[in-house]
Write a protein that holds these residues in place. Structure first.
Motif, PDB file in Angstrom:
ATOM      1  N   PRO A  24       0.825  -1.201   0.000  1.00  0.00           N
ATOM      2  CA  PRO A  24       0.000   0.000   0.000  1.00  0.00           C
ATOM      3  C   PRO A  24       0.860   1.253   0.000  1.00  0.00           C
ATOM      4  O   PRO A  24       1.975   1.243   0.531  1.00  0.00           O
ATOM      5  CB  PRO A  24      -0.816  -0.112   1.289  1.00  0.00           C
ATOM      6  N   GLU A  25       0.337   2.321  -0.594  1.00  0.00           N
ATOM      7  CA  GLU A  25       1.100   3.551  -0.671  1.00  0.00           C
ATOM      8  C   GLU A  25       1.261   4.211   0.693  1.00  0.00           C
ATOM      9  O   GLU A  25       2.270   4.840   0.964  1.00  0.00           O
ATOM     10  CB  GLU A  25       0.443   4.511  -1.655  1.00  0.00           C
ATOM     11  N   ASN A  26       0.257   4.103   1.541  1.00  0.00           N
ATOM     12  CA  ASN A  26       0.302   4.711   2.871  1.00  0.00           C
ATOM     13  C   ASN A  26      -0.017   3.672   3.947  1.00  0.00           C
ATOM     14  O   ASN A  26      -1.091   3.716   4.547  1.00  0.00           O
ATOM     15  CB  ASN A  26      -0.702   5.872   2.969  1.00  0.00           C
ATOM     16  N   PRO A  27       0.881   2.725   4.196  1.00  0.00           N
ATOM     17  CA  PRO A  27       0.583   1.708   5.212  1.00  0.00           C
ATOM     18  C   PRO A  27       0.609   2.318   6.611  1.00  0.00           C
ATOM     19  O   PRO A  27       1.204   3.370   6.844  1.00  0.00           O
ATOM     20  CB  PRO A  27       1.732   0.702   5.042  1.00  0.00           C
ATOM     21  N   MET A  28      -0.069   1.626   7.529  1.00  0.00           N
ATOM     22  CA  MET A  28      -0.034   2.082   8.922  1.00  0.00           C
ATOM     23  C   MET A  28       1.382   1.923   9.453  1.00  0.00           C
ATOM     24  O   MET A  28       2.058   0.941   9.144  1.00  0.00           O
ATOM     25  CB  MET A  28      -0.970   1.231   9.795  1.00  0.00           C
ATOM     26  N   SER A  29       1.801   2.874  10.255  1.00  0.00           N
ATOM     27  CA  SER A  29       3.123   2.773  10.865  1.00  0.00           C
ATOM     28  C   SER A  29       3.088   1.694  11.946  1.00  0.00           C
ATOM     29  O   SER A  29       2.020   1.322  12.441  1.00  0.00           O
ATOM     30  CB  SER A  29       3.520   4.112  11.484  1.00  0.00           C
ATOM     31  N   ALA A  30       4.256   1.206  12.325  1.00  0.00           N
ATOM     32  CA  ALA A  30       4.339   0.200  13.379  1.00  0.00           C
ATOM     33  C   ALA A  30       3.775   0.744  14.685  1.00  0.00           C
ATOM     34  O   ALA A  30       3.099   0.025  15.435  1.00  0.00           O
ATOM     35  CB  ALA A  30       5.785  -0.253  13.565  1.00  0.00           C
ATOM     36  N   ASP A  31       4.028   2.024  14.962  1.00  0.00           N
ATOM     37  CA  ASP A  31       3.488   2.637  16.177  1.00  0.00           C
ATOM     38  C   ASP A  31       1.967   2.653  16.137  1.00  0.00           C
ATOM     39  O   ASP A  31       1.309   2.406  17.152  1.00  0.00           O
ATOM     40  CB  ASP A  31       4.014   4.067  16.346  1.00  0.00           C
ATOM     41  N   ARG A  32       1.398   2.940  14.967  1.00  0.00           N
ATOM     42  CA  ARG A  32      -0.055   2.984  14.831  1.00  0.00           C
ATOM     43  C   ARG A  32      -0.654   1.594  15.009  1.00  0.00           C
ATOM     44  O   ARG A  32      -1.685   1.425  15.667  1.00  0.00           O
ATOM     45  CB  ARG A  32      -0.438   3.563  13.465  1.00  0.00           C
ATOM     46  N   VAL A  33      -0.025   0.564  14.446  1.00  0.00           N
ATOM     47  CA  VAL A  33      -0.505  -0.809  14.589  1.00  0.00           C
ATOM     48  C   VAL A  33      -0.495  -1.206  16.066  1.00  0.00           C
ATOM     49  O   VAL A  33      -1.456  -1.787  16.575  1.00  0.00           O
ATOM     50  CB  VAL A  33       0.345  -1.786  13.744  1.00  0.00           C
ATOM     51  N   ARG A  34       0.587  -0.861  16.770  1.00  0.00           N
ATOM     52  CA  ARG A  34       0.697  -1.164  18.202  1.00  0.00           C
ATOM     53  C   ARG A  34      -0.421  -0.474  18.979  1.00  0.00           C
ATOM     54  O   ARG A  34      -1.082  -1.079  19.816  1.00  0.00           O
ATOM     55  CB  ARG A  34       2.068  -0.716  18.716  1.00  0.00           C
ATOM     56  N   TRP A  35      -0.630   0.820  18.681  1.00  0.00           N
ATOM     57  CA  TRP A  35      -1.651   1.596  19.380  1.00  0.00           C
ATOM     58  C   TRP A  35      -3.040   1.019  19.112  1.00  0.00           C
ATOM     59  O   TRP A  35      -3.853   0.888  20.025  1.00  0.00           O
ATOM     60  CB  TRP A  35      -1.575   3.058  18.913  1.00  0.00           C
ATOM     61  N   HIS A  62      -3.783  -2.082  18.383  1.00  0.00           N
ATOM     62  CA  HIS A  62      -3.893  -3.350  19.114  1.00  0.00           C
ATOM     63  C   HIS A  62      -4.199  -3.093  20.596  1.00  0.00           C
ATOM     64  O   HIS A  62      -5.072  -3.736  21.177  1.00  0.00           O
ATOM     65  CB  HIS A  62      -2.594  -4.150  18.964  1.00  0.00           C
ATOM     66  N   ILE A  63      -3.500  -2.153  21.185  1.00  0.00           N
ATOM     67  CA  ILE A  63      -3.742  -1.818  22.596  1.00  0.00           C
ATOM     68  C   ILE A  63      -5.180  -1.341  22.771  1.00  0.00           C
ATOM     69  O   ILE A  63      -5.874  -1.763  23.711  1.00  0.00           O
ATOM     70  CB  ILE A  63      -2.727  -0.766  23.094  1.00  0.00           C
ATOM     71  N   GLN A  64      -5.660  -0.484  21.873  1.00  0.00           N
ATOM     72  CA  GLN A  64      -7.032   0.029  21.961  1.00  0.00           C
ATOM     73  C   GLN A  64      -8.054  -1.105  21.851  1.00  0.00           C
ATOM     74  O   GLN A  64      -9.057  -1.133  22.566  1.00  0.00           O
ATOM     75  CB  GLN A  64      -7.293   1.078  20.871  1.00  0.00           C
ATOM     76  N   ARG A  65      -7.795  -2.053  20.953  1.00  0.00           N
ATOM     77  CA  ARG A  65      -8.723  -3.174  20.775  1.00  0.00           C
ATOM     78  C   ARG A  65      -8.803  -4.018  22.038  1.00  0.00           C
ATOM     79  O   ARG A  65      -9.885  -4.362  22.507  1.00  0.00           O
ATOM     80  CB  ARG A  65      -8.288  -4.036  19.590  1.00  0.00           C
ATOM     81  N   VAL A  66      -7.652  -4.347  22.610  1.00  0.00           N
ATOM     82  CA  VAL A  66      -7.645  -5.157  23.834  1.00  0.00           C
ATOM     83  C   VAL A  66      -8.302  -4.392  24.979  1.00  0.00           C
ATOM     84  O   VAL A  66      -9.070  -4.956  25.761  1.00  0.00           O
ATOM     85  CB  VAL A  66      -6.209  -5.600  24.206  1.00  0.00           C
ATOM     86  N   TYR A  67      -8.040  -3.100  25.054  1.00  0.00           N
ATOM     87  CA  TYR A  67      -8.645  -2.234  26.079  1.00  0.00           C
ATOM     88  C   TYR A  67     -10.177  -2.269  25.972  1.00  0.00           C
ATOM     89  O   TYR A  67     -10.878  -2.418  26.981  1.00  0.00           O
ATOM     90  CB  TYR A  67      -8.098  -0.818  25.901  1.00  0.00           C
ATOM     91  N   GLU A  68     -10.696  -2.173  24.759  1.00  0.00           N
ATOM     92  CA  GLU A  68     -12.150  -2.224  24.553  1.00  0.00           C
ATOM     93  C   GLU A  68     -12.692  -3.609  24.896  1.00  0.00           C
ATOM     94  O   GLU A  68     -13.759  -3.733  25.495  1.00  0.00           O
ATOM     95  CB  GLU A  68     -12.512  -1.856  23.112  1.00  0.00           C
ATOM     96  N   GLN A  69     -11.973  -4.655  24.527  1.00  0.00           N
ATOM     97  CA  GLN A  69     -12.411  -6.021  24.821  1.00  0.00           C
ATOM     98  C   GLN A  69     -12.429  -6.302  26.317  1.00  0.00           C
ATOM     99  O   GLN A  69     -13.172  -7.161  26.781  1.00  0.00           O
ATOM    100  CB  GLN A  69     -11.520  -7.036  24.111  1.00  0.00           C
ATOM    101  N   CYS A  70     -11.615  -5.567  27.062  1.00  0.00           N
ATOM    102  CA  CYS A  70     -11.573  -5.721  28.522  1.00  0.00           C
ATOM    103  C   CYS A  70     -12.515  -4.723  29.201  1.00  0.00           C
ATOM    104  O   CYS A  70     -12.349  -4.413  30.387  1.00  0.00           O
ATOM    105  CB  CYS A  70     -10.142  -5.520  29.031  1.00  0.00           C
ATOM    106  N   ASP A  71     -13.494  -4.220  28.434  1.00  0.00           N
ATOM    107  CA  ASP A  71     -14.474  -3.271  28.969  1.00  0.00           C
ATOM    108  C   ASP A  71     -13.823  -2.052  29.597  1.00  0.00           C
ATOM    109  O   ASP A  71     -14.248  -1.584  30.655  1.00  0.00           O
ATOM    110  CB  ASP A  71     -15.420  -3.960  29.957  1.00  0.00           C
TER     111      ASP A  71
END
Length: 183
Positions: free
Chosen positions: A134-145, A147-156
């Protein structure tokens, strides 16, 4: 655009499945301009009904839908039409879900935000050739962030439980959550 129409072939039927109506409408318009014949679905049930009516040659399916999992749609389409090219889209790119999608019959796996050019490249890529990055892939920092947000939401939104599951110190996690996500 004529070059894309030639690559599509005689059957240009494309099914878009995503519960984000705005995204579906925007992507549908862009894909129609490229020569695809569109049908859209906003749920697993609606997508399965459309596949039963006529299995498309191409499909772009969101992994997480309000009424279920997009992998169920992938499986239904693969059973109805073995030669279909299926792209799975998700906002949470994880290796486990990518492997599951491919095992279920997906041709490729794209992380959101993916635009019409990314989707078209993935749909029309040859069997052994990888589509261009992709021309504008997500940065590694963005992917990490993400993932953290997803787990945070899954943990209510429980910081202590999220920190435990991510094997992080609670205060470190709190500092990360207090910041805006990277671009």
């Amino acid at each position: 655009m004529d070059e894309i129409r030639e690559q599509i072939g005689p059957d240009a039927s494309l099914l878009l499945v995503d519960d984000d109506e705005t995204f579906v409408a925007r992507l549908a318009r862009a894909m129609e301009k490229r020569g695809f014949q569109l049908r859209t679905a906003l749920s697993v049930a609606e997508a399965k009904r459309l596949i039963a009516e006529q299995a498309p040659a191409y499909a772009v399916i969101d992994l997480r839908l309000e009424d279920g999992n997009g992998l169920d749609v992938v499986e239904t389409l693969r059973e109805a039409r073995e030669d279909a090219k299926i792209i799975v889209l998700t906002g949470y790119g994880a290796i486990a879900t990518a492997v599951a999608a491919v095992k279920m019959g997906a041709t490729d796996y794209l992380a959101k935000p993916a635009d019409a050019n990314d989707v078209t490249s993935a749909l029309l890529a040859g069997g052994e050739l990888l589509p261009p990055p992709p021309e504008n892939p997500m940065s590694a920092d963005r992917v990490r962030w993400e993932h953290i947000q997803r787990v945070y939401e899954q943990c209510d939104r429980n910081v202590s439980e999220t920190a435990r599951r991510l094997h992080m110190h609670r205060r470190t996690l709190q500092r990360i959550l207090a910041k805006r996500g990277p671009k």
